[in-house]
Design an enzyme around this catalytic site. Structure first.
Site, PDB file in Angstrom:
ATOM      1  N   ASP A 217       5.049  -2.959  11.762  1.00  0.00           N
ATOM      2  CA  ASP A 217       3.647  -2.601  12.013  1.00  0.00           C
ATOM      3  C   ASP A 217       3.340  -2.382  13.496  1.00  0.00           C
ATOM      4  O   ASP A 217       2.474  -1.580  13.842  1.00  0.00           O
ATOM      5  CB  ASP A 217       2.692  -3.643  11.419  1.00  0.00           C
ATOM      6  CG  ASP A 217       2.951  -5.059  11.921  1.00  0.00           C
ATOM      7  OD1 ASP A 217       3.952  -5.273  12.627  1.00  0.00           O
ATOM      8  OD2 ASP A 217       2.153  -5.956  11.592  1.00  0.00           O
TER       9      ASP A 217
ATOM     10  N   ARG B  34       0.847  -1.198   0.000  1.00  0.00           N
ATOM     11  CA  ARG B  34       0.000   0.000   0.000  1.00  0.00           C
ATOM     12  C   ARG B  34       0.877   1.241   0.000  1.00  0.00           C
ATOM     13  O   ARG B  34       1.947   1.255   0.608  1.00  0.00           O
ATOM     14  CB  ARG B  34      -0.871   0.046   1.259  1.00  0.00           C
ATOM     15  CG  ARG B  34      -2.041  -0.886   1.272  1.00  0.00           C
ATOM     16  CD  ARG B  34      -2.932  -0.616   2.472  1.00  0.00           C
ATOM     17  NE  ARG B  34      -2.202  -0.635   3.722  1.00  0.00           N
ATOM     18  CZ  ARG B  34      -2.563   0.022   4.816  1.00  0.00           C
ATOM     19  NH1 ARG B  34      -3.624   0.803   4.813  1.00  0.00           N
ATOM     20  NH2 ARG B  34      -1.852  -0.076   5.914  1.00  0.00           N
TER      21      ARG B  34
ATOM     22  N   SER C  97       7.793  -5.380   6.604  1.00  0.00           N
ATOM     23  CA  SER C  97       7.476  -6.465   7.548  1.00  0.00           C
ATOM     24  C   SER C  97       8.229  -7.759   7.227  1.00  0.00           C
ATOM     25  O   SER C  97       7.632  -8.823   7.066  1.00  0.00           O
ATOM     26  CB  SER C  97       5.968  -6.701   7.573  1.00  0.00           C
ATOM     27  OG  SER C  97       5.311  -5.529   7.997  1.00  0.00           O
TER      28      SER C  97
END
Length: 498
Positions: free
Chosen positions: A230, A108, A177
């Site tokens: 995150d 994203r 991540s």
């Protein structure tokens, strides 16, 4: 009465007796099987037991491991990684910031317009892009050129209302991540790939440098201000909304925790102490293990058959990736040893991870009189038809045992963090709240799990202390949280002070 009639009567009576004996034997056999199934369930429940005394031992063990992990590299199963985040958002941040969230087969890109204490997040937009499978196993240049090209397209759609101050370079928070050895707030070397990625020439390279070079090749003038994961993004987002946030916990497919530590309480930190006097620690708490954790033979088998045997033991008993599979393993044993679903073992019950935690949650939350949802899930996922109400009730009870153990151990982990911070007791005259920011699908969508977690934490803390501890749901740490960290680590100081 004639001889024939008498004979027929005797034969009928004998037949009835034989049939009755068969029924009795069948019932005895059935009740014997049912008793065996219940014994398996009871043994599992006993082994999963989490009395408050055990949870306190788990919390104490978590605190001990936190100290050990902060003392030296490799000193604990808890990595206690230094994040180099020493400025969390305050709410004063102004301006336009971008975020890139790369953690799987999609990524994203977001832009966020911040308006300070009054305006907060004024506006946000994002786009999501699928990564072509061939790029997941190609070269570093090919992957990051693709990402930079998509970033360029997104920047080109920046409207008038997203105003970049004159003379300023765009700044980006990068959520990556995958395992990284972080070397500063905006640099870190890739340790390894996972989740279907395998890009050999990127391993050992600085991921920020690889992205920056690709952005230059694609004509994108943007500086990576923060490289985060995150969990730290969730902490930043939580802190932005509520200044009393001290820690963040993710409970989703996987699990992790991060918290704000006093810089002088980190013996393995050898650099200059940050001006703020604080440092965010990424605990990697999924790797926690202790002899006090209630492990069963099902957990042991799950671990042995996993991709990382012996690692992430805590994660394997509390996170969404595994809870449904623990339920499946117990049902399989009941089917094999107690004919719980009839004389044949349902073949689908042998497939690892076939029963997902969202399906387990749906069964656990079934309130229909005939437990219709449980029946449907058993049929659609495991191919088991015609389950009785009695059987369905056992399935719900099994879901409850597995979810409760996970939730209660999660609460013990949070207590461990609060103990490390000295927030597990009431200090004279202290009125400040202590807030934990939570995120992840397991916490957000599995209501019985989150209710049990919060109730257990209150039980562990006691009524008086519990009044000072709040849990809030902080959303989209990997997106908005990363943009906020770009703002709090901006190269333009007035962003923080205006």
């Amino acid at each position: 009465m004639g001889k024939v009639a008498v004979g027929a009567t005797v034969i009928c009576a004998a037949t009835i007796c034989a049939a009755a004996a068969l029924i009795v034997r069948h019932r005895m056999k059935s009740s014997g099987k049912w008793a065996k199934a219940m014994a398996i369930l009871k043994e599992f429940e006993d082994k999963c037991s989490t009395p408050i005394s055990k949870l306190r031992q788990v919390a104490d063990a978590m605190t001990v491991e936190m100290h050990a992990g902060l003392a030296s590299e490799g000193g604990s199963k808890l990595k206690m990684l230094i994040s180099y985040v020493d400025n969390l958002p305050t709410g004063d941040e102004h301006g336009l910031f971008y975020a890139l969230d790369l953690g799987g087969t999609n990524f994203r890109v977001l832009r966020v317009l911040l308006g300070g204490k009054e305006g907060r997040v004024l506006k946000q937009e994002f786009t999501e892009v699928s990564i072509p499978p061939n790029l997941m196993v190609s070269t570093s240049n090919e992957l990051f050129d693709f990402i930079a090209a998509e970033l360029a397209k997104f920047v080109a759609t920046e409207g008038e209302d997203f105003h970049l101050s004159p003379g300023r370079q765009r700044e980006l928070g990068f959520t990556f991540s995958f395992p990284v050895k972080q070397t500063s707030i905006n640099s870190g070397n890739i340790i390894t790939w996972s989740k279907g990625f395998s890009i050999a020439d990127a391993v050992g390279q600085d991921v920020v440098s690889e992205l920056t070079k690709a952005m230059e090749r694609k004509g994108v003038d943007m500086r990576v201000a923060a490289l985060v994961n995150d969990t730290i993004g969730t902490l930043a987002g939580g802190k932005y909304d509520n200044n009393d946030v001290v820690a963040a916990v993710i409970l989703g497919t996987g699990t992790n925790a991060a918290y704000v530590e006093r810089a002088h309480a980190i013996p393995k930190w050898h650099g200059l102490l940050p001006k703020s006097g604080e440092m965010v620690i990424n605990m990697e708490w999924g790797n926690f293990r202790s002899s006090h954790l209630p492990m069963t033979e099902y957990d042991q088998a799950l671990d042995n058959e996993s991709l990382n045997p012996g690692d992430h033991i805590f994660e394997k008993i509390i996170s969404g990736m595994y809870l449904g599979d623990i339920v499946r393993r117990v049902l399989l044993r009941m089917a094999e040893e107690a004919a719980f679903f009839g004389d044949t073992v349902p073949p689908k019950l042998r497939i690892p991870l076939v029963l997902r935690t969202p399906d387990m949650s749906a069964m656990h939350h079934d309130t229909s009189p005939d437990l219709r949802v449980v029946g449907t899930k058993m049929k659609d996922i495991l191919g088991i038809t015609n389950t009785s109400l009695k059987t369905r009730k056992v399935v719900v009870e099994l879901c409850n045992i597995v979810a409760s153990r996970g939730a209660r151990l999660s609460a013990a982990g949070i207590l461990g963090i609060l103990k490390k911070l000295g927030k597990d007791t009431i200090k004279e005259g202290e009125k400040q709240k202590t807030v934990i920011a939570m995120d992840g699908g397991l916490y957000e969508h599995y209501t019985e799990f989150s209710k049990c977690l919060e109730g257990t934490l209150n039980e562990l803390l006691g009524e008086e202390v519990a009044k000072n501890i709040d849990i809030i749901h902080a959303n989209d740490g990997s997106g908005v949280g990363a943009a906020l960290l770009a703002a709090s680590h901006s190269q333009y100081p007035e962003v923080e002070e205006s």
